[in-house]
Design a protein around this motif. Structure first.
Motif, PDB file in Angstrom:
ATOM      1  N   GLU A   1       0.844  -1.212   0.000  1.00 12.42           N
ATOM      2  CA  GLU A   1       0.000   0.000   0.000  1.00 12.42           C
ATOM      3  C   GLU A   1       0.874   1.255   0.000  1.00 12.42           C
ATOM      4  OE1 GLU A   1      -3.327   2.305  -0.173  1.00 12.42           O
ATOM      5  OE2 GLU A   1      -3.225   0.133  -0.408  1.00 12.42           O
ATOM      6  N   ILE A   2       1.922   1.253   0.764  1.00  9.12           N
ATOM      7  CA  ILE A   2       2.829   2.404   0.837  1.00  9.12           C
ATOM      8  C   ILE A   2       3.531   2.594  -0.504  1.00  9.12           C
ATOM      9  CG2 ILE A   2       4.943   3.261   1.909  1.00  9.12           C
ATOM     10  CD1 ILE A   2       4.025   1.897   4.496  1.00  9.12           C
ATOM     11  N   VAL A   3       3.952   1.521  -1.123  1.00 12.12           N
ATOM     12  CA  VAL A   3       4.617   1.594  -2.424  1.00 12.12           C
ATOM     13  C   VAL A   3       3.643   2.123  -3.471  1.00 12.12           C
ATOM     14  CG1 VAL A   3       5.676   0.209  -4.251  1.00 12.12           C
ATOM     15  CG2 VAL A   3       6.284  -0.211  -1.872  1.00 12.12           C
ATOM     16  N   ARG A   4       2.395   1.660  -3.409  1.00 13.41           N
ATOM     17  CA  ARG A   4       1.387   2.131  -4.374  1.00 13.41           C
ATOM     18  C   ARG A   4       1.142   3.619  -4.196  1.00 13.41           C
ATOM     19  NH1 ARG A   4      -3.681   3.414  -4.731  1.00 13.41           N
ATOM     20  NH2 ARG A   4      -4.213   2.937  -2.590  1.00 13.41           N
ATOM     21  N   ARG A   5       0.994   4.081  -2.949  1.00 13.44           N
ATOM     22  CA  ARG A   5       0.772   5.517  -2.681  1.00 13.44           C
ATOM     23  C   ARG A   5       1.973   6.355  -3.132  1.00 13.44           C
ATOM     24  NH1 ARG A   5      -2.255   5.905   3.197  1.00 13.44           N
ATOM     25  NH2 ARG A   5      -4.130   4.808   2.538  1.00 13.44           N
ATOM     26  N   LEU A   6       3.178   5.825  -2.879  1.00 14.05           N
ATOM     27  CA  LEU A   6       4.366   6.537  -3.340  1.00 14.05           C
ATOM     28  C   LEU A   6       4.390   6.642  -4.860  1.00 14.05           C
ATOM     29  CD1 LEU A   6       7.213   5.233  -1.012  1.00 14.05           C
ATOM     30  CD2 LEU A   6       6.284   7.541  -1.117  1.00 14.05           C
ATOM     31  N   GLY A   7       3.949   5.586  -5.531  1.00 15.51           N
ATOM     32  CA  GLY A   7       3.880   5.606  -7.000  1.00 15.51           C
ATOM     33  C   GLY A   7       2.885   6.646  -7.486  1.00 15.51           C
ATOM     34  N   VAL A   8       1.718   6.730  -6.822  1.00 11.50           N
ATOM     35  CA  VAL A   8       0.692   7.717  -7.198  1.00 11.50           C
ATOM     36  C   VAL A   8       1.225   9.131  -6.971  1.00 11.50           C
ATOM     37  CG1 VAL A   8      -1.589   8.605  -6.588  1.00 11.50           C
ATOM     38  CG2 VAL A   8      -1.241   6.146  -6.839  1.00 11.50           C
ATOM     39  N   GLN A   9       1.857   9.345  -5.816  1.00 10.73           N
ATOM     40  CA  GLN A   9       2.407  10.669  -5.515  1.00 10.73           C
ATOM     41  C   GLN A   9       3.524  11.034  -6.496  1.00 10.73           C
ATOM     42  OE1 GLN A   9       1.344  13.003  -3.684  1.00 10.73           O
ATOM     43  NE2 GLN A   9      -0.247  11.856  -2.622  1.00 10.73           N
ATOM     44  N   THR A  10       4.322  10.054  -6.873  1.00 12.08           N
ATOM     45  CA  THR A  10       5.391  10.307  -7.836  1.00 12.08           C
ATOM     46  C   THR A  10       4.809  10.722  -9.178  1.00 12.08           C
ATOM     47  OG1 THR A  10       6.807   8.695  -6.721  1.00 12.08           O
ATOM     48  CG2 THR A  10       7.400   9.275  -8.983  1.00 12.08           C
ATOM     49  N   ASP A  11       3.736  10.046  -9.604  1.00 14.45           N
ATOM     50  CA  ASP A  11       3.093  10.411 -10.868  1.00 14.45           C
ATOM     51  C   ASP A  11       2.526  11.833 -10.799  1.00 14.45           C
ATOM     52  OD1 ASP A  11       3.736   7.961 -11.903  1.00 14.45           O
ATOM     53  OD2 ASP A  11       1.761   7.064 -11.521  1.00 14.45           O
ATOM     54  N   LYS A  12       1.899  12.177  -9.671  1.00  9.26           N
ATOM     55  CA  LYS A  12       1.360  13.533  -9.510  1.00  9.26           C
ATOM     56  C   LYS A  12       2.486  14.567  -9.534  1.00  9.26           C
ATOM     57  CE  LYS A  12      -2.810  12.406  -6.891  1.00  9.26           C
ATOM     58  NZ  LYS A  12      -3.524  12.565  -5.604  1.00  9.26           N
ATOM     59  N   THR A  13       3.576  14.253  -8.868  1.00  5.89           N
ATOM     60  CA  THR A  13       4.717  15.174  -8.828  1.00  5.89           C
ATOM     61  C   THR A  13       5.297  15.370 -10.217  1.00  5.89           C
ATOM     62  OG1 THR A  13       5.244  14.456  -6.576  1.00  5.89           O
ATOM     63  CG2 THR A  13       6.982  15.594  -7.800  1.00  5.89           C
ATOM     64  N   ILE A  14       5.415  14.295 -10.973  1.00  8.98           N
ATOM     65  CA  ILE A  14       5.922  14.385 -12.344  1.00  8.98           C
ATOM     66  C   ILE A  14       4.992  15.260 -13.189  1.00  8.98           C
ATOM     67  CG2 ILE A  14       6.317  13.058 -14.469  1.00  8.98           C
ATOM     68  CD1 ILE A  14       7.410  10.821 -12.656  1.00  8.98           C
ATOM     69  N   GLY A  15       3.681  15.105 -13.014  1.00  8.38           N
ATOM     70  CA  GLY A  15       2.710  15.931 -13.745  1.00  8.38           C
ATOM     71  C   GLY A  15       2.827  17.403 -13.389  1.00  8.38           C
ATOM     72  N   VAL A  16       2.971  17.678 -12.092  1.00  7.01           N
ATOM     73  CA  VAL A  16       3.106  19.069 -11.647  1.00  7.01           C
ATOM     74  C   VAL A  16       4.386  19.683 -12.200  1.00  7.01           C
ATOM     75  CG1 VAL A  16       3.493  20.507  -9.610  1.00  7.01           C
ATOM     76  CG2 VAL A  16       1.671  18.813  -9.591  1.00  7.01           C
ATOM     77  N   LEU A  17       5.475  18.923 -12.164  1.00  2.88           N
ATOM     78  CA  LEU A  17       6.746  19.433 -12.694  1.00  2.88           C
ATOM     79  C   LEU A  17       6.669  19.676 -14.194  1.00  2.88           C
ATOM     80  CD1 LEU A  17       9.328  17.288 -10.686  1.00  2.88           C
ATOM     81  CD2 LEU A  17       8.847  19.733 -10.425  1.00  2.88           C
ATOM     82  N   ALA A  18       5.967  18.818 -14.910  1.00  4.00           N
ATOM     83  CA  ALA A  18       5.812  18.998 -16.356  1.00  4.00           C
ATOM     84  C   ALA A  18       5.011  20.270 -16.650  1.00  4.00           C
ATOM     85  CB  ALA A  18       5.136  17.782 -16.972  1.00  4.00           C
TER      86      ALA A  18
END
Length: 98
Positions: A3-20
């Motif tokens: 669950e923690i790995v999945r949440r980290l993956g979701v947050q990473t995707d959001k962060t990548i989107g924000v940075l883009a």
């Protein structure tokens, strides 16, 4: 743990989107600044021609405008002259010296 790995993956995707989006916004801001600078440079290069045109227009009006103003009685009076008829019967705008 998964669950923690999945949440980290979701947050990473959001962060990548924000940075883009941030990078796109920054690129757009740079393009806007560049376009404004180009426009200002074009105006600077045309400014002497506008000045020359204004000078030529002022000279032409200095010569021709009084002649057209003196062509009728009301504007002749505005110029400070008198509208009279000459001995040949022609109306004229006349400035008398005092």
């Amino acid at each position: 743990m998964t669950e923690i790995v999945r949440r980290l993956g979701v947050q990473t995707d959001k962060t990548i989107g924000v940075l883009a989006r941030s990078e796109d916004d920054r690129s757009k801001a740079y393009r806007d600044v560049f376009e404004r600078e180009q426009k200002a440079d074009r105006l600077k290069s045309r400014l002497p021609w506008f000045g020359l045109g204004a000078l030529v227009l002022a000279l032409v009006l200095t010569v021709t405008l009084p002649r057209f103003l003196a062509s009728n009685a009301s504007t002749c009076a505005v110029l400070g002259a008198s509208w009279t008829t000459t001995t040949t019967g022609v109306d004229a705008c006349v400035f008398y010296r005092r």
